[in-house]
Design an enzyme around this catalytic site. Structure first.
Site, mmCIF file in Angstrom:
data_model
loop_
_atom_site.group_PDB
_atom_site.id
_atom_site.type_symbol
_atom_site.label_atom_id
_atom_site.label_comp_id
_atom_site.label_asym_id
_atom_site.label_seq_id
_atom_site.Cartn_x
_atom_site.Cartn_y
_atom_site.Cartn_z
ATOM 1 N N ASP A 19 -21.171 18.260 -25.556
ATOM 2 C CA ASP A 19 -19.765 18.365 -25.163
ATOM 3 C C ASP A 19 -19.679 18.934 -23.749
ATOM 4 O O ASP A 19 -20.561 19.644 -23.287
ATOM 5 C CB ASP A 19 -18.949 19.187 -26.153
ATOM 6 C CG ASP A 19 -19.674 20.422 -26.656
ATOM 7 O OD1 ASP A 19 -20.798 20.694 -26.199
ATOM 8 O OD2 ASP A 19 -19.120 21.126 -27.513
ATOM 9 N N GLU B 70 -12.829 21.591 -27.399
ATOM 10 C CA GLU B 70 -12.102 22.840 -27.604
ATOM 11 C C GLU B 70 -10.645 22.596 -27.999
ATOM 12 O O GLU B 70 -9.707 22.841 -27.252
ATOM 13 C CB GLU B 70 -12.166 23.709 -26.344
ATOM 14 C CG GLU B 70 -13.559 24.165 -25.956
ATOM 15 C CD GLU B 70 -14.136 25.221 -26.890
ATOM 16 O OE1 GLU B 70 -13.417 25.646 -27.829
ATOM 17 O OE2 GLU B 70 -15.292 25.617 -26.698
#
Length: 395
Positions: free
Chosen positions: A76, A136
């Protein structure tokens, strides 16, 4: 393939990339500068590259010299809306920060792509590299899945792996994982209490939503402790509570939000219905109205048992027994890699990376504005990524 030695030769490049990414943190699903940096690092490698339509993802396919299965590796790329306070000479000054180490994940995954590309003549199958924005809280993995990630190589992956760094709690360079639940589900409870405002000196002439809301917060905590097995826990934390404009005015409404974490489907189903019913019951007792909504953010991250064992064996064989420590319990955080693992058997691994010489138990944790990570783990992280893919293709 001596991937570990090859990875060490890349160490300076990985540190350079990680620190350059750290200086340009971007949040959400739109990370144009990060995407540009990743594409530049992958340029010239024998990869089939594609980018996302609704998000700035990068998908890369490495085809081996012989046919075989596909293995997915994920990193990520996004940062957090946190103002950095590390004092590092490469600290970000944008009001955003790579406080969860995704800059390390991205650097390690580009390193793995370089390592495997250099040995593609010895690979039988494909490696699918997933560079993902929006972990997130933006559900970037779900968006990439919807855009056809799992079919990018022409066949669905047989295994998927991700590595997540930890700035505290685990010594630097030590990996861990476990079969079964590895991270909690993340859910949100949003509650609006609807009363009738009035003068603070005459509460009997009003219907006080603040008092009722406070009672709900307390009742929810008590209900959880008396409704769930401590060995199948649920965590509920109220993070916001907003009401009123002045100390002597009873407002019409009060609003609060809570994060709710659970580790099993059974507990998840029960807490979803139970929290709403508790709020409704308290509202009835206080004579106020309530709108209570329970919504999912990320599901439980569940590692495949065989994939977790395979990953543990890989770390031990590549780095040594002392570099692996089994996880005895799941982490309370959550991850959208859970969506990939719901489709493909695989495992998320965790890699300790507190600053060199720091006490892991005293280091600032992930998401802290003071979180620091040890660049020394980058080469071994890239090597483990590459070894996981190469060894799984050889099975």
């Amino acid at each position: 393939m001596n991937l570990r030695d090859d990875a060490r030769a890349l160490s300076d490049d990985l540190v350079r990339l990680r620190r350059s990414l750290h200086r340009i943190p971007e949040t959400g699903l739109d990370l144009p500068r990060t995407q540009e940096a990743v594409l530049a690092e992958l340029d010239g490698l024998p990869l089939e590259l594609s980018t996302g339509d609704g998000l700035t993802s990068v998908t890369a396919v490495l085809r081996g010299a012989a046919p075989g299965p596909t293995v997915l590796l994920r990193g990520d790329m996004d940062a957090l809306p946190v103002a950095e306070r590390t004092g590092l000479d490469f600290a970000a000054d944008t009001g955003r920060m790579h406080a969860c180490g995704h800059d390390l994940h991205t650097a390690m995954l580009t390193g793995a792509a370089r390592l495997l590309a250099a040995h593609r003549d010895r690979l039988a199958g494909e490696v699918l590299f997933m560079f993902q924005p929006g972990e997130e809280g933006y559900d970037g993995a779900r968006h990439m899945l919807a855009e056809g990630l799992l079919d990018a190589a022409g066949q669905r992956p047989v295994a998927a792996y991700a590595i997540h760094v930890l700035s505290a709690g685990v010594p630097s360079g030590v990996f861990g994982t476990r079969g079964g639940p590895a991270m909690s589900a993340s859910n949100v409870l949003r509650v609006t209490v609807r009363g009738e405002g009035g003068h603070g000196s005459m509460p009997h002439r009003a219907k006080d939503p603040v008092q009722a809301g406070c009672a709900m917060v307390t009742a929810l905590q008590a209900w959880i402790t008396r409704s769930f097995d401590v060995f199948d826990p649920v965590i509920l934390t109220v993070g916001t509570f907003h009401a009123g404009t002045k100390q002597n005015v009873i407002p019409d409404t009060a609003v609060f939000e809570a994060t709710v974490r659970s580790f099993s489907e059974r507990a998840q189903a029960r807490v979803k219905d139970g929290t709403v019913e508790v709020c409704r019951g308290i509202a009835a007792a206080y004579g106020v109205g309530v709108d209570a909504e329970f919504s999912e953010v990320y599901p439980i991250t569940v590692n495949d048992d065989a994939a977790a064992d395979f990953a543990a064996d890989t770390v031990r064989e590549v780095l040594g027994e002392e570099r692996y420590a089994p996880m005895r319990q799941p982490l309370q955080g959550s991850e959208d890699f859970s969506r990939v693992l719901a489709e493909v058997p695989g495992a998320m691994l965790f890699l300790g990376s507190p600053p060199a010489g720091a006490d892991p138990e005293r280091s600032a944790i992930n998401h802290s504005p003071r979180a620091e990570f040890d660049d020394a783990v980058l080469a071994d992280g890239a090597a483990v990524y590459a070894e996981l893919a190469a060894r799984r293709l050889a099975v």
